[in-house]
Design a protein around this motif. Structure first.
Motif, PDB file in Angstrom:
ATOM      1  N   UNK A  39       0.831  -1.204   0.000  1.00 53.71           N
ATOM      2  CA  UNK A  39       0.000   0.000   0.000  1.00 53.71           C
ATOM      3  C   UNK A  39       0.867   1.257   0.000  1.00 53.71           C
ATOM      4  N   UNK A  40       1.950   1.234   0.748  1.00 55.39           N
ATOM      5  CA  UNK A  40       2.863   2.379   0.774  1.00 55.39           C
ATOM      6  C   UNK A  40       3.513   2.572  -0.596  1.00 55.39           C
ATOM      7  N   UNK A  41       3.906   1.461  -1.231  1.00 57.54           N
ATOM      8  CA  UNK A  41       4.534   1.553  -2.553  1.00 57.54           C
ATOM      9  C   UNK A  41       3.568   2.137  -3.570  1.00 57.54           C
ATOM     10  N   UNK A  42       2.318   1.680  -3.546  1.00 61.63           N
ATOM     11  CA  UNK A  42       1.317   2.206  -4.484  1.00 61.63           C
ATOM     12  C   UNK A  42       1.035   3.675  -4.229  1.00 61.63           C
ATOM     13  N   UNK A  43       1.013   4.064  -2.957  1.00 56.70           N
ATOM     14  CA  UNK A  43       0.759   5.471  -2.631  1.00 56.70           C
ATOM     15  C   UNK A  43       1.889   6.362  -3.133  1.00 56.70           C
ATOM     16  N   UNK A  44       3.127   5.909  -2.972  1.00 59.99           N
ATOM     17  CA  UNK A  44       4.272   6.685  -3.457  1.00 59.99           C
ATOM     18  C   UNK A  44       4.251   6.809  -4.979  1.00 59.99           C
ATOM     19  N   UNK A  45       3.894   5.710  -5.652  1.00 63.08           N
ATOM     20  CA  UNK A  45       3.773   5.753  -7.115  1.00 63.08           C
ATOM     21  C   UNK A  45       2.670   6.715  -7.534  1.00 63.08           C
ATOM     22  N   UNK A  46       1.536   6.682  -6.802  1.00 62.64           N
ATOM     23  CA  UNK A  46       0.419   7.584  -7.117  1.00 62.64           C
ATOM     24  C   UNK A  46       0.837   9.046  -6.944  1.00 62.64           C
ATOM     25  N   UNK A  47       1.546   9.342  -5.849  1.00 52.91           N
ATOM     26  CA  UNK A  47       2.009  10.714  -5.616  1.00 52.91           C
ATOM     27  C   UNK A  47       2.984  11.158  -6.701  1.00 52.91           C
ATOM     28  N   UNK A  81      -7.954  11.943  -3.434  1.00 47.92           N
ATOM     29  CA  UNK A  81      -8.632  10.695  -3.085  1.00 47.92           C
ATOM     30  C   UNK A  81      -7.682   9.730  -2.375  1.00 47.92           C
ATOM     31  N   UNK A  82      -6.486   9.541  -2.913  1.00 47.83           N
ATOM     32  CA  UNK A  82      -5.536   8.627  -2.273  1.00 47.83           C
ATOM     33  C   UNK A  82      -5.006   9.183  -0.948  1.00 47.83           C
ATOM     34  N   UNK A  83      -4.807  10.498  -0.884  1.00 45.36           N
ATOM     35  CA  UNK A  83      -4.277  11.105   0.336  1.00 45.36           C
ATOM     36  C   UNK A  83      -5.306  11.175   1.456  1.00 45.36           C
ATOM     37  N   UNK A  84      -6.572  11.027   1.129  1.00 48.04           N
ATOM     38  CA  UNK A  84      -7.610  11.047   2.170  1.00 48.04           C
ATOM     39  C   UNK A  84      -7.714   9.715   2.912  1.00 48.04           C
TER      40      UNK A  84
END
Length: 320
Positions: A39-47, A81-84
């Protein structure tokens, strides 16, 4: 200082007035630390992906056209959306921070619902842009002016904000005399209603009706747009011209499929998958919120030539 066990932390938070406890992914507490890694990896990629896409669209004048302007708005929506949800999810999985105040919970719930609706709305706007560009190419510049693009964007934002603005008030006015432990990793509307000590049929019906109306309306008109596009392409005398026209829609079709496929899968498992473990429901709900923001910039970066060229040019310029 050792971290308190999850049950103890949940019990302590449940006793605090005006506070809730997010359970995380129930049944998989022993795997929380490991689940946080993807989940952290996907969030970093999204950012990284969405910020890069916004920067490229802003800096390159040739990308200041309706399709890419809508794409920039979609990237901004994905970031919100992802940051919320993801930072709080990672805090739960890694640090056991289950506590969330009522106001923060209501704000998170509003952002999730409102920006999901905005994302769907921007997909519809992009489908309309492709319809005009392929079916009425000579009118594209006059129909989708900067003023029109701004009005469409404003309508999409207002739809999400106005329709879901009552949600925090519907939940905030309810009495919560039962357990205040939310069996979810974020403040989901229906999960909160289950904790209330009052009749919530009207509130639940309102939320489900909105989801069906917004989703049904957008999917219907997106399908109609692409049906008309396909009919126009089939009538083109040159096969190469038809393939080139469809090529301009390929990235948009991919991100639409990612968004609505995960949404439908999440809805079906939640409503009809009664034999599916609750932990699987929670995982799918989180995947629905994190996968589209992660994949959207990747798909557009790979499949859209203008964006791909700008990114490669920026990379090579830095290396030099």
């Amino acid at each position: 200082m050792p971290r308190a066990s999850a049950p103890a932390a949940l019990n302590a938070t449940a006793c605090s007035p005006g506070a809730f406890a997010l359970q995380g992914i129930p049944g998989l507490e022993s795997l929380h630390v490991w689940l946080a890694i993807p989940f952290c990896a996907m969030y970093l990629v999204a950012l990284l992906g969405n910020c890069s896409l916004l920067l490229v669209v802003k800096r390159e004048p040739s990308l200041h056209e309706p399709m890419h302007l809508f794409l920039g708005m979609l990237s901004l929506t994905d970031l919100v959306l992802s940051s919320s949800t993801l930072p709080k999810l990672l805090a739960i999985l890694w640090f056991g921070k289950h506590h969330i105040s009522l106001s923060a919970c209501l704000a998170q719930m509003f952002f999730i619902h409102a920006f999901t609706a905005m994302e769907s709305g921007f997909f519809l706007a992009m489908a309309y842009d492709r319809y005009v560009a392929i079916c009425n190419p000579l009118r594209h510049a006059t129909v989708l002016t900067n003023t029109t693009v701004a009005k469409i964007a404003l309508a999409v934002v207002l739809r999400g904000v106005v329709l879901f603005f009552p949600h925090p008030f519907l939940v905030g006015s309810l009495p919560f005399c039962k357990s205040k432990v939310i069996a979810h990793s974020y403040c989901e509307f229906m999960a909160l209603l289950k904790l209330a000590c009052a009749d919530t049929a009207a509130s639940g019906g309102y939320s489900l009706s909105l989801a069906f109306l917004i989703g049904g309306f957008d999917v219907c008109f997106i399908s109609m747009s692409y049906g008309l596009i396909l009919r126009t392409v089939c009538r083109l005398p040159s096969k190469e011209a038809g393939l080139k026209a469809l090529g301009t829609c390929s990235s948009h079709i991919c991100v639409i499929l990612v968004f609505y496929t995960t949404a439908v899968f999440s809805f079906l498992t939640h409503r009809f998958g009664h034999n599916v473990p609750h932990s699987v429901h929670i995982l799918i709900a989180n995947v629905y919120l994190v996968v589209p923001p992660t994949l959207n910039p990747i798909i557009y970066g790979v499949r859209t030539k203008k964006i791909r060229d700008q990114v490669l040019q920026a990379v090579f310029c830095r290396k030099r």
